[in-house]
Design a protein around this motif. Structure first.
Motif, PDB file in Angstrom:
ATOM      1  N   MET A   1     -15.660   4.260  -3.934  1.00  0.00           N
ATOM      2  CA  MET A   1     -15.075   4.280  -2.585  1.00  0.00           C
ATOM      3  C   MET A   1     -14.034   3.167  -2.407  1.00  0.00           C
ATOM      4  O   MET A   1     -13.005   3.368  -1.769  1.00  0.00           O
ATOM      5  CB  MET A   1     -16.191   4.136  -1.550  1.00  0.00           C
ATOM      6  N   ARG A   2     -14.335   1.995  -2.987  1.00  0.00           N
ATOM      7  CA  ARG A   2     -13.388   0.889  -2.871  1.00  0.00           C
ATOM      8  C   ARG A   2     -12.048   1.256  -3.516  1.00  0.00           C
ATOM      9  O   ARG A   2     -10.980   0.929  -2.997  1.00  0.00           O
ATOM     10  CB  ARG A   2     -13.974  -0.362  -3.527  1.00  0.00           C
ATOM     11  N   THR A   3     -12.119   1.954  -4.670  1.00  0.00           N
ATOM     12  CA  THR A   3     -10.893   2.371  -5.355  1.00  0.00           C
ATOM     13  C   THR A   3     -10.086   3.343  -4.504  1.00  0.00           C
ATOM     14  O   THR A   3      -8.858   3.250  -4.421  1.00  0.00           O
ATOM     15  CB  THR A   3     -11.236   3.032  -6.704  1.00  0.00           C
ATOM     16  N   LEU A   4     -10.780   4.277  -3.848  1.00  0.00           N
ATOM     17  CA  LEU A   4     -10.086   5.256  -3.011  1.00  0.00           C
ATOM     18  C   LEU A   4      -9.412   4.587  -1.814  1.00  0.00           C
ATOM     19  O   LEU A   4      -8.298   4.949  -1.435  1.00  0.00           O
ATOM     20  CB  LEU A   4     -11.071   6.329  -2.531  1.00  0.00           C
ATOM     21  N   ILE A   5     -10.093   3.621  -1.216  1.00  0.00           N
ATOM     22  CA  ILE A   5      -9.488   2.885  -0.085  1.00  0.00           C
ATOM     23  C   ILE A   5      -8.259   2.124  -0.552  1.00  0.00           C
ATOM     24  O   ILE A   5      -7.217   2.100   0.118  1.00  0.00           O
ATOM     25  CB  ILE A   5     -10.526   1.924   0.543  1.00  0.00           C
ATOM     26  N   LEU A   6      -8.374   1.510  -1.734  1.00  0.00           N
ATOM     27  CA  LEU A   6      -7.238   0.776  -2.299  1.00  0.00           C
ATOM     28  C   LEU A   6      -6.058   1.709  -2.547  1.00  0.00           C
ATOM     29  O   LEU A   6      -4.908   1.384  -2.236  1.00  0.00           O
ATOM     30  CB  LEU A   6      -7.657   0.099  -3.608  1.00  0.00           C
ATOM     31  N   LEU A   7      -6.336   2.897  -3.081  1.00  0.00           N
ATOM     32  CA  LEU A   7      -5.278   3.860  -3.346  1.00  0.00           C
ATOM     33  C   LEU A   7      -4.626   4.347  -2.051  1.00  0.00           C
ATOM     34  O   LEU A   7      -3.407   4.517  -1.979  1.00  0.00           O
ATOM     35  CB  LEU A   7      -5.840   5.053  -4.128  1.00  0.00           C
ATOM     36  N   ALA A   8      -5.443   4.581  -1.027  1.00  0.00           N
ATOM     37  CA  ALA A   8      -4.898   5.024   0.258  1.00  0.00           C
ATOM     38  C   ALA A   8      -4.007   3.954   0.873  1.00  0.00           C
ATOM     39  O   ALA A   8      -2.927   4.238   1.399  1.00  0.00           O
ATOM     40  CB  ALA A   8      -6.030   5.395   1.213  1.00  0.00           C
ATOM     41  N   LEU A   9      -4.452   2.687   0.793  1.00  0.00           N
ATOM     42  CA  LEU A   9      -3.643   1.586   1.331  1.00  0.00           C
ATOM     43  C   LEU A   9      -2.357   1.419   0.523  1.00  0.00           C
ATOM     44  O   LEU A   9      -1.295   1.137   1.074  1.00  0.00           O
ATOM     45  CB  LEU A   9      -4.449   0.287   1.311  1.00  0.00           C
ATOM     46  N   ALA A  10      -2.466   1.612  -0.803  1.00  0.00           N
ATOM     47  CA  ALA A  10      -1.268   1.533  -1.648  1.00  0.00           C
ATOM     48  C   ALA A  10      -0.298   2.645  -1.290  1.00  0.00           C
ATOM     49  O   ALA A  10       0.919   2.435  -1.222  1.00  0.00           O
ATOM     50  CB  ALA A  10      -1.661   1.618  -3.121  1.00  0.00           C
ATOM     51  N   GLY A  11      -0.821   3.851  -1.062  1.00  0.00           N
ATOM     52  CA  GLY A  11       0.034   4.958  -0.659  1.00  0.00           C
ATOM     53  C   GLY A  11       0.705   4.710   0.678  1.00  0.00           C
ATOM     54  O   GLY A  11       1.887   5.030   0.868  1.00  0.00           O
ATOM     55  N   LEU A  12      -0.036   4.108   1.608  1.00  0.00           N
ATOM     56  CA  LEU A  12       0.526   3.791   2.927  1.00  0.00           C
ATOM     57  C   LEU A  12       1.649   2.761   2.795  1.00  0.00           C
ATOM     58  O   LEU A  12       2.742   2.935   3.342  1.00  0.00           O
ATOM     59  CB  LEU A  12      -0.574   3.272   3.847  1.00  0.00           C
ATOM     60  N   GLY A  13       1.362   1.677   2.061  1.00  0.00           N
ATOM     61  CA  GLY A  13       2.372   0.634   1.902  1.00  0.00           C
ATOM     62  C   GLY A  13       3.593   1.115   1.146  1.00  0.00           C
ATOM     63  O   GLY A  13       4.730   0.809   1.516  1.00  0.00           O
ATOM     64  N   ALA A  14       3.353   1.894   0.077  1.00  0.00           N
ATOM     65  CA  ALA A  14       4.473   2.387  -0.727  1.00  0.00           C
ATOM     66  C   ALA A  14       5.357   3.329   0.082  1.00  0.00           C
ATOM     67  O   ALA A  14       6.588   3.262  -0.001  1.00  0.00           O
ATOM     68  CB  ALA A  14       3.939   3.100  -1.974  1.00  0.00           C
ATOM     69  N   GLN A  15       4.762   4.206   0.882  1.00  0.00           N
ATOM     70  CA  GLN A  15       5.550   5.136   1.679  1.00  0.00           C
ATOM     71  C   GLN A  15       6.283   4.431   2.811  1.00  0.00           C
ATOM     72  O   GLN A  15       7.399   4.809   3.180  1.00  0.00           O
ATOM     73  CB  GLN A  15       4.661   6.240   2.255  1.00  0.00           C
ATOM     74  N   LEU A  16       5.668   3.377   3.362  1.00  0.00           N
ATOM     75  CA  LEU A  16       6.329   2.613   4.414  1.00  0.00           C
ATOM     76  C   LEU A  16       7.602   1.970   3.879  1.00  0.00           C
ATOM     77  O   LEU A  16       8.649   1.996   4.536  1.00  0.00           O
ATOM     78  CB  LEU A  16       5.382   1.544   4.965  1.00  0.00           C
ATOM     79  N   VAL A  17       7.520   1.412   2.675  1.00  0.00           N
ATOM     80  CA  VAL A  17       8.706   0.820   2.051  1.00  0.00           C
ATOM     81  C   VAL A  17       9.698   1.902   1.652  1.00  0.00           C
ATOM     82  O   VAL A  17      10.900   1.799   1.907  1.00  0.00           O
ATOM     83  CB  VAL A  17       8.302  -0.019   0.819  1.00  0.00           C
ATOM     84  N   ASP A  18       9.185   2.975   1.027  1.00  0.00           N
ATOM     85  CA  ASP A  18      10.062   4.046   0.549  1.00  0.00           C
ATOM     86  C   ASP A  18      10.786   4.729   1.708  1.00  0.00           C
ATOM     87  O   ASP A  18      11.985   5.004   1.629  1.00  0.00           O
ATOM     88  CB  ASP A  18       9.222   5.071  -0.212  1.00  0.00           C
ATOM     89  N   GLY A  19      10.075   5.007   2.785  1.00  0.00           N
ATOM     90  CA  GLY A  19      10.673   5.704   3.911  1.00  0.00           C
ATOM     91  C   GLY A  19      11.667   4.869   4.690  1.00  0.00           C
ATOM     92  O   GLY A  19      12.556   5.408   5.350  1.00  0.00           O
ATOM     93  N   SER A  20      11.534   3.541   4.616  1.00  0.00           N
ATOM     94  CA  SER A  20      12.443   2.686   5.370  1.00  0.00           C
ATOM     95  C   SER A  20      13.543   2.079   4.501  1.00  0.00           C
ATOM     96  O   SER A  20      14.596   1.695   5.013  1.00  0.00           O
ATOM     97  CB  SER A  20      11.671   1.550   6.053  1.00  0.00           C
ATOM     98  N   LEU A  21      13.323   2.017   3.172  1.00  0.00           N
ATOM     99  CA  LEU A  21      14.332   1.453   2.287  1.00  0.00           C
ATOM    100  C   LEU A  21      14.823   2.436   1.235  1.00  0.00           C
ATOM    101  O   LEU A  21      15.715   2.127   0.458  1.00  0.00           O
ATOM    102  CB  LEU A  21      13.785   0.197   1.581  1.00  0.00           C
ATOM    103  N   GLY A  22      14.242   3.637   1.178  1.00  0.00           N
ATOM    104  CA  GLY A  22      14.752   4.663   0.291  1.00  0.00           C
ATOM    105  C   GLY A  22      14.291   4.565  -1.148  1.00  0.00           C
ATOM    106  O   GLY A  22      14.843   5.231  -2.019  1.00  0.00           O
ATOM    107  N   MET A  23      13.262   3.790  -1.430  1.00  0.00           N
ATOM    108  CA  MET A  23      12.786   3.654  -2.805  1.00  0.00           C
ATOM    109  C   MET A  23      11.428   2.969  -2.836  1.00  0.00           C
ATOM    110  O   MET A  23      10.976   2.443  -1.827  1.00  0.00           O
ATOM    111  CB  MET A  23      13.768   2.821  -3.630  1.00  0.00           C
ATOM    112  N   ALA A  24      10.808   3.025  -3.997  1.00  0.00           N
ATOM    113  CA  ALA A  24       9.635   2.224  -4.363  1.00  0.00           C
ATOM    114  C   ALA A  24       8.304   2.957  -4.276  1.00  0.00           C
ATOM    115  O   ALA A  24       7.300   2.434  -4.748  1.00  0.00           O
ATOM    116  CB  ALA A  24       9.548   0.928  -3.550  1.00  0.00           C
TER     117      ALA A  24
END
Length: 294
Positions: A1-24
């Motif tokens: 479960m800890r791994t899944l939460i980490l992956l979800a948070l990583a997906g959230l952070g990565a998309q926040l950067v990608d959607g606002s800066l166009g990459m990553a």
């Protein structure tokens, strides 16, 4: 479960950067999966399957906020899909160890150019609004799509700085168009991986975790990019390109820290310059209680 939460948070952070800066998104997510021991092909396949949902949501949000040029989306996205499919099908037989530092050097140069141009000169206005030619967008899309599939990320890091450096589109429209066209790349890459690998090594639960985090962040990022001043946004994107690719080329951590300092200085300068320009262009507020002609 800890791994899944980490992956979800990583997906959230990565998309926040990608959607606002166009990459990553791809680079960040693939790096995490490789650190967890996933083989490169399965890591890239997992990320691209999740990106089908995140890029669809991100594209819809960018379209809703007026950040998309649909001509650019089709002219770069279709060749990008072809490149992504080819890249996915040959990943298991292709070594990118030699190509990686060369590409990082090219992207580092583009990043320095974009960061300096937007920080010190602002948004180029002499070419703004001029159409981007298909003979430029098609090869760019083909290359970026191929690198995106083989390297687990590359659509944004290649496409965004190339379009920004041309000075023909506002940064928010560059980011919105790149994010929207990435849906085609994600679908094609996923089909290529499923065609060549099947479902081997792909964890559907991990895909869902990445997808969930990305879906939450996508509309927030599209709204955020619309509010950021073009000069500041261009400086931010250029800095991301520089520090991301410098890690491959600079073994010395002190030099890497110095680059972060340079990026922060350029970003601060662009913020001050933007505030100065806005103040110079501002007008005195009109007193609506006073009759016209008084």
């Amino acid at each position: 479960m800890r791994t899944l939460i980490l992956l979800a948070l990583a997906g959230l952070g990565a998309q926040l950067v990608d959607g606002s800066l166009g990459m990553a998104y791809g680079v960040t997510s693939t790096t995490l999966l490789l650190a967890l021991g996933t083989n490169p092909a399965a890591a890239s396949a997992t990320v691209h399957l999740a990106e089908i949902g995140t890029t669809l949501m991100s594209g819809a949000a960018h379209w809703r906020f007026g950040n998309v040029d649909w001509k650019v989306v089709t002219r770069i996205g279709v060749p990008g899909a072809v490149g992504a499919f080819l890249g996915a099908t040959v990943l298991s037989r292709l070594s990118t160890d030699v190509a990686k530092p060369v590409m990082s050097l090219i992207l580092l140069g583009l990043g320095v150019y974009v960061m300096a141009r937007f920080a010190f000169r602002g948004l180029p206005k002499d070419r703004l609004g001029k159409p981007l030619r298909r003979r430029f967008l098609a090869p760019l899309g083909l290359l970026a799509g191929f690198l995106d599939a083989t390297g687990g990320g590359g659509w944004g890091p290649v496409g965004t700085p190339a379009l920004l450096a041309g000075g023909r589109m506002e940064p928010r429209k560059v980011i919105g168009s790149i994010d929207t066209s990435e849906f085609l790349v994600a679908v094609a890459a996923s089909l290529g991986f499923l065609f060549s690998l099947g479902s081997q090594g792909i964890d559907v639960v991990w895909v869902a975790a990445f997808l969930l985090g990305g879906l939450v962040a996508a509309p927030i990022a599209a709204w955020l990019v619309r509010l950021l001043p073009p000069r500041v946004l261009g400086s931010a994107v250029g800095g991301v390109i520089v520090v991301t690719n410098a890690r491959t080329l600079l073994p010395n951590d002190m030099l890497y820290v110095a680059l972060y300092g340079l990026w922060a200085a350029a970003l601060a300068y662009s913020v001050r310059a933007h505030l100065k320009e806005r103040k110079a262009a501002g007008t005195e507020p009109v007193d609506e209680r006073q009759p016209v002609g008084a």
